[in-house]
Write a protein that holds these residues in place. Structure first.
Motif, short mmCIF file in Angstrom:
data_model
loop_
_atom_site.label_atom_id
_atom_site.label_comp_id
_atom_site.label_asym_id
_atom_site.label_seq_id
_atom_site.Cartn_x
_atom_site.Cartn_y
_atom_site.Cartn_z
N THR A 92 5.57 -1.41 7.50
CA THR A 92 5.96 -1.93 6.18
C THR A 92 6.11 -3.44 6.22
OG1 THR A 92 7.09 0.14 5.67
CG2 THR A 92 7.70 -1.78 4.36
N ARG A 93 6.72 -3.95 7.27
CA ARG A 93 6.91 -5.40 7.41
C ARG A 93 5.57 -6.14 7.46
NH1 ARG A 93 12.17 -6.80 9.71
NH2 ARG A 93 13.38 -4.90 9.91
N LEU A 94 4.56 -5.47 8.02
CA LEU A 94 3.24 -6.09 8.14
C LEU A 94 2.32 -5.78 6.97
CD1 LEU A 94 2.73 -5.33 11.93
CD2 LEU A 94 3.04 -7.60 10.91
N GLY A 95 2.76 -4.89 6.08
CA GLY A 95 1.93 -4.51 4.94
C GLY A 95 0.78 -3.60 5.34
N LEU A 96 1.02 -2.76 6.35
CA LEU A 96 -0.01 -1.86 6.86
C LEU A 96 0.44 -0.41 6.75
CD1 LEU A 96 -0.78 -3.65 10.25
CD2 LEU A 96 -2.17 -3.76 8.19
N LYS A 97 -0.52 0.51 6.80
CA LYS A 97 -0.19 1.92 6.96
C LYS A 97 0.24 2.12 8.41
CE LYS A 97 -3.45 3.85 3.65
NZ LYS A 97 -4.57 4.79 3.50
N ARG A 98 1.10 3.10 8.62
CA ARG A 98 1.59 3.37 9.97
C ARG A 98 0.44 3.69 10.92
NH1 ARG A 98 1.95 7.82 12.34
NH2 ARG A 98 1.89 9.04 10.44
N THR A 99 -0.54 4.47 10.45
CA THR A 99 -1.67 4.84 11.31
C THR A 99 -2.54 3.64 11.65
OG1 THR A 99 -2.90 5.48 9.32
CG2 THR A 99 -1.76 7.24 10.53
N THR A 100 -2.68 2.71 10.72
CA THR A 100 -3.43 1.48 10.99
C THR A 100 -2.73 0.66 12.05
OG1 THR A 100 -4.28 1.45 8.73
CG2 THR A 100 -4.41 -0.61 9.96
N LEU A 101 -1.41 0.54 11.93
CA LEU A 101 -0.64 -0.20 12.92
C LEU A 101 -0.77 0.46 14.29
CD1 LEU A 101 1.26 -2.43 13.83
CD2 LEU A 101 3.18 -1.02 13.01
N GLN A 102 -0.68 1.78 14.34
CA GLN A 102 -0.82 2.49 15.61
C GLN A 102 -2.16 2.18 16.27
OE1 GLN A 102 0.04 6.43 14.04
NE2 GLN A 102 1.84 6.57 15.39
N SER A 103 -3.24 2.19 15.50
CA SER A 103 -4.55 1.93 16.09
C SER A 103 -4.68 0.48 16.55
CB SER A 103 -5.68 2.32 15.14
OG SER A 103 -5.67 1.53 13.99
N ARG A 104 -4.08 -0.46 15.83
CA ARG A 104 -4.12 -1.86 16.25
C ARG A 104 -3.29 -2.09 17.51
NH1 ARG A 104 -4.28 -5.30 10.62
NH2 ARG A 104 -6.22 -4.37 9.89
N ILE A 105 -2.15 -1.40 17.61
CA ILE A 105 -1.34 -1.49 18.82
C ILE A 105 -2.14 -0.99 20.01
CG2 ILE A 105 0.66 -0.44 20.01
CD1 ILE A 105 2.13 -0.59 17.30
#
Length: 115
Positions: A92-105
């Motif tokens: 939320t802080r980054l303005g991303l979906k959780r799944t998108t953040l997981q894949s970027r991590i």
């Protein structure tokens, strides 16, 4: 919107003028429209903290996009205590979906530090 706004507080003007506006004019227009909608008095009500949180400090050298992305993700993870989802989560802080953040991590090889 038929609202009478007479002033823009100094902190709001500073936040709006110092933000990088990566979305250019369209993002600025949307931000001002949102501020007008949120305003109930004569002074423009701007969510100043949102612009401070999203503003990136200028880098000393030419950082790569990947390095900048990594830094932003790590900062959000630290601020959210490594919580990815939910209203206070890093996504939320980054303005991303959780799944998108997981894949970027995963793509960036970011690992949670051990306690």
């Amino acid at each position: 919107m038929n609202k009478r706004i007479e002033t823009i507080p100094a902190d709001a003007m500073t936040a709006l003028s110092s933000y990088a506006w990566p979305g250019n004019v369209r993002e600025l227009e949307n931000a001002v429209e949102r501020a007008v909608i949120l305003t109930t008095g004569l002074a423009l009500r701007v969510p100043v903290s949102e612009f401070r949180d999203r503003a990136l400090a200028p880098s000393a050298g030419a950082a790569t996009l990947e390095a900048t992305e990594r830094e932003a993700i790590l900062r959000a993870l630290h601020e959210s205590n490594w919580v990815l989802g939910g209203p206070q989560g890093a996504a939320t802080r980054l303005g991303l979906k959780r799944t998108t953040l997981q894949s970027r991590i995963q793509k960036l090889g970011i690992d949670r530090p051990r306690a």
